[in-house]
Write a protein that holds these residues in place. Sequence first.
Motif, PDB file in Angstrom:
ATOM      1  N   ARG A   1     -27.445  49.881  26.564  1.00  0.00           N
ATOM      2  CA  ARG A   1     -26.341  49.421  25.714  1.00  0.00           C
ATOM      3  C   ARG A   1     -26.546  47.958  25.331  1.00  0.00           C
ATOM      4  O   ARG A   1     -26.749  47.095  26.189  1.00  0.00           O
ATOM      5  CB  ARG A   1     -25.000  49.579  26.427  1.00  0.00           C
TER       6      ARG A   1
ATOM      7  N   SER B   1     -20.712  46.946  20.625  1.00  0.00           N
ATOM      8  CA  SER B   1     -21.798  47.447  21.469  1.00  0.00           C
ATOM      9  C   SER B   1     -22.397  48.681  20.816  1.00  0.00           C
ATOM     10  O   SER B   1     -21.721  49.360  20.041  1.00  0.00           O
ATOM     11  CB  SER B   1     -21.269  47.867  22.840  1.00  0.00           C
TER      12      SER B   1
ATOM     13  N   ILE C   1     -25.428  51.942  21.879  1.00  0.00           N
ATOM     14  CA  ILE C   1     -26.428  52.473  22.806  1.00  0.00           C
ATOM     15  C   ILE C   1     -27.608  52.990  21.996  1.00  0.00           C
ATOM     16  O   ILE C   1     -27.432  53.796  21.070  1.00  0.00           O
ATOM     17  CB  ILE C   1     -25.813  53.593  23.674  1.00  0.00           C
TER      18      ILE C   1
ATOM     19  N   SER D   1     -25.608  55.979  20.429  1.00  0.00           N
ATOM     20  CA  SER D   1     -24.651  55.771  19.335  1.00  0.00           C
ATOM     21  C   SER D   1     -25.179  56.416  18.060  1.00  0.00           C
ATOM     22  O   SER D   1     -26.347  56.233  17.723  1.00  0.00           O
ATOM     23  CB  SER D   1     -24.458  54.277  19.090  1.00  0.00           C
TER      24      SER D   1
END
Length: 255
Positions: free
Chosen positions: A127, A135, A137, A70
């Motif tokens: 995750r 969420s 990652i 992310s």
Amino acid sequence: MSELLYPRRRILAGMGASVGGLLLSGCDKLNDSERFRSVLKVGEKLHYGGQRLVTDRMALAKEFAPSQMSPVFRTNGNTMPESAAYQMHATENFTNWSLEIGGLVANPLKLTHSQMISLPTRTQITRHDCVEGWSAIGKWSGPQLSMLLRQAGVSGRTRYIVFHCADNFGARPYYESIDMIDALHPQTILAWRMNDEMISVAHGAPIRLRVERQLGYKQAKYVMRIEARDRIDNLYDGKGGYWEDAAGYEWYAGI
Ligand SMILES: Nc1nc2c(c(=O)[nH]1)N[C@H]1C(S)=C(S)[C@@H](COP(=O)(O)O)O[C@H]1N2
Ligand SMILES: [Mo]
């Protein structure tokens, strides 16, 4: 090492987690001992349903590629413990900080920050799922908890590993606990790196637990002390974690 540990862990899971201490406290000769062989025999008798349950708990959480990380990993809960002692450690970049591992162990450990970061590490891109519906990652690195527990010589009576944190919500300190199956899981690490940098204070510096088969609130930040226990019902409000006590969250938050 992992080849040896895997069947032991599978058996331990089937037998109930207190066997974990037996397996941990032994050396590799344990394999030859009568005691271990009798555990093995009972393990072999597990019925299929039990085996499957155990296998499910042993499975690895999905790991991702660097390209899937992310761009932003948000923070949640406390992002700066209020305690003066913690804030002093943060100002000193944790050079005078140390992690205690105690409770039901033969050799209580006190690991300095420089010792922590010189241990062999595992890196995993996983995750993180928060119950609040987000969420992210991220990449985490740190020593496997199993290695430190072996070093501390966890007693055969140990059923839970408790993580005591530096922060609190009002009068309640944050804490969490896991069973021996998760404590010995290969992806259970004490992360001191996140996304290839020293973990920030907001994300739990100097170390935070990663227990990848469970939800976000189990991922204790600001871990100061690790305690091996036979019970958790006699600790704080008895539910095994801050959110479990305060809001009735599940103790086993599997994903
Ligand atoms: N010590 C401590 N650990 C904690 C919390 C906290 O408030 N204090 N919040 C939990 C919750 S609900 C989540 S979702 C994650 C958030 O981790 P992050 O701030 O690195 O995103 O930490 C968990 N661990
Ligand atoms: Mo969360």
